[in-house]
Design a protein around this motif. Sequence first.
Motif, PDB file in Angstrom:
ATOM      1  N   SER A  68       0.903  -1.204  -0.055  1.00  0.00           N
ATOM      2  CA  SER A  68      -0.113   0.009  -0.013  1.00  0.00           C
ATOM      3  C   SER A  68       1.068   1.200   0.077  1.00  0.00           C
ATOM      4  CB  SER A  68      -1.011  -0.061   1.298  1.00  0.00           C
ATOM      5  OG  SER A  68      -0.248   0.073   2.512  1.00  0.00           O
ATOM      6  N   SER A  85      -5.388   1.502  -3.554  1.00  0.00           N
ATOM      7  CA  SER A  85      -6.750   0.703  -3.741  1.00  0.00           C
ATOM      8  C   SER A  85      -6.326  -0.612  -2.837  1.00  0.00           C
ATOM      9  CB  SER A  85      -6.615   0.250  -5.301  1.00  0.00           C
ATOM     10  OG  SER A  85      -5.416  -0.181  -5.621  1.00  0.00           O
ATOM     11  N   VAL A  86      -5.080  -0.930  -2.489  1.00  0.00           N
ATOM     12  CA  VAL A  86      -4.639  -2.084  -1.680  1.00  0.00           C
ATOM     13  C   VAL A  86      -5.160  -1.571  -0.171  1.00  0.00           C
ATOM     14  CG1 VAL A  86      -2.870  -3.209  -0.640  1.00  0.00           C
ATOM     15  CG2 VAL A  86      -2.679  -2.393  -2.903  1.00  0.00           C
ATOM     16  N   GLY A  88      -7.436   0.584   0.425  1.00  0.00           N
ATOM     17  CA  GLY A  88      -8.719   0.986   0.230  1.00  0.00           C
ATOM     18  C   GLY A  88      -9.142   2.448   0.774  1.00  0.00           C
ATOM     19  N   SER A 419      -5.818  -3.827 -14.264  1.00  0.00           N
ATOM     20  CA  SER A 419      -6.251  -3.945 -13.038  1.00  0.00           C
ATOM     21  C   SER A 419      -6.255  -5.400 -12.413  1.00  0.00           C
ATOM     22  CB  SER A 419      -7.829  -3.667 -12.915  1.00  0.00           C
ATOM     23  OG  SER A 419      -8.575  -4.565 -13.584  1.00  0.00           O
ATOM     24  N   ARG A 421      -5.898  -8.054  -8.810  1.00  0.00           N
ATOM     25  CA  ARG A 421      -6.301  -8.729  -7.612  1.00  0.00           C
ATOM     26  C   ARG A 421      -5.111  -9.965  -7.241  1.00  0.00           C
ATOM     27  NH1 ARG A 421     -10.613  -7.360  -4.612  1.00  0.00           N
ATOM     28  NH2 ARG A 421     -11.675  -7.132  -6.659  1.00  0.00           N
ATOM     29  N   ARG A 435      -5.016   0.389 -10.092  1.00  0.00           N
ATOM     30  CA  ARG A 435      -5.925  -0.415  -9.628  1.00  0.00           C
ATOM     31  C   ARG A 435      -5.330  -1.622  -9.245  1.00  0.00           C
ATOM     32  NH1 ARG A 435      -9.391  -0.664 -14.621  1.00  0.00           N
ATOM     33  NH2 ARG A 435      -7.361  -0.706 -15.610  1.00  0.00           N
ATOM     34  N   TYR A 437      -5.537  -4.724  -5.975  1.00  0.00           N
ATOM     35  CA  TYR A 437      -6.176  -5.257  -4.789  1.00  0.00           C
ATOM     36  C   TYR A 437      -5.710  -6.298  -4.108  1.00  0.00           C
ATOM     37  CZ  TYR A 437      -9.507  -2.185  -7.487  1.00  0.00           C
ATOM     38  OH  TYR A 437      -9.919  -1.028  -8.201  1.00  0.00           O
TER      39      TYR A 437
END
Length: 509
Positions: A68, A85-86, A88, A419, A421, A435, A437
């Motif tokens: 982050s 975004s990590v 939030g 993006s 995750r 982006r 996550y």
Amino acid sequence: MDLEQSRVALAQFRRRLEIFSLRWQARLDTRQVDRAVPWVIALFLGGLLSGLSLARARSLDAGADLSSHLQGVWLIGEGYEPLSSVAGHNLLWEQAAFILYPVAGLTALFPDQPTLLALQAAVLALAVVPLWRIARDVGGLKSGAASAVVFAYCAYPAVHTVNLSDFHPEALAVPALFAAVLTALEGRWNRFTVFALLAVFCRADLAFALSGLGLLVLMEGRRRPGAAIALGGLAYGLVSMTAIQPRFNGGKFPHIEAFSDFGSGHPGSVLWGFISAPHQVVADAVSQANFQMIVFLLAPVMLLPLVAPRYLLPVVPLFAVYLVADVPPGQLAEASQTVPMIPFMFAATVFALARSGRVLVERVNVDRRLLTALVLTASLFFLRDAPSSLYERPWDWGRRDTMDIARHEAANLIPADASVRASEQVLPLLSDRTRLYVLETVDDPDSAAVAATPKVEWIVFDPAAAPDWRPLDILSFDLDVRRTGFERLKLDAGDGDLRVYRLLNVIES
């Protein structure tokens, strides 16, 4: 006769050792050596701490906190706000750590991850310099006693834990807090102001510790500056918590989740929760986990701070609030909470040693047996509690296995504008994007798969992030992800259970 000769020989040896020690202390007590010694120690400690943190990062053992902040400083360097975004949320919402902006300037010039970790390690090592000056100039300790205190700091488990707990902006405040204590006790107010501002720009609630330091100055007879520091620290802490930090997240109080047991929505409700349920506050503060944390901080310095408690009291209220807060458990996860305690713990240790010794000419002479006990105690607790203890085999850190190679290959497959995750182990390799996550795998595989697919074009699953999953659980996750329109890519490095997924309608750039 032989026994008598042995006693005489032992007495002569002790006499020679004492003369040798006094000669070396006399050499170390010269002004030039006294100025150079802490810098030399800081240089060696900085190299050691940097090597340990970089080796851990090379092994891809870092977590979401590092990712982050890597993303945050990259965003600042690109001209954006540090809206990670990590994490939030905006990183400034957490603790108004404006120090991230100059740090981002460094990461724009040098590789970001090594720069963050090496900077944190170097700053922790730099704290040796003001600690040495506190011991020598304020505490009046001789060089041997000052060296013992510095050794205890170098081996202090909390320092090594902070160093290896990813990256935290508040760690950059450690030498500033030491220097603030030094300049406050010496009455150098201009320098104190600089160091105090530097500390609160690393973490806003450190202002409350500085407010406590102002009360200490007040108790020592300097009423006007003491009152100004106490009120100024209290004012900045409250303004930051109620006005500055909420600005970065739509007016939301930054510590709602941590104090949800006492109130919600705004600081007033939390404060009323403290007042109306004092029994719960005390019960939470003295829980078994918190008791272990207190022992973790006090035991390596032989409980000496309790001999000079007035130098520890300034930070006690802030630390008590930390203990009550509901934060993720674990030594590394809680490392940032120990940051304000470290400088005051060692300042109190210095004055405890000064009280136990005798003034000879200009310096306080401390019993060598006490100093030896301090060094041995610091060494023992380093071996027992430090995450870089020899029992952790730090010399094996930094070696890359097949899984590490696969993680790097997976990161290289993903376009910079995609993006993603990903599991925590892979996040630091992907942080230079807007982006990104965290792939949460604490739930069952089906729930994890449902939560993994929205808003992203790529998914990276690392089995190390789900140690409790069985092979069938991993297979179930795989099938659920592919049913939502993702395809699994094959890696050349022999990926094992590392799985990389790409949305079918995404064209690889």
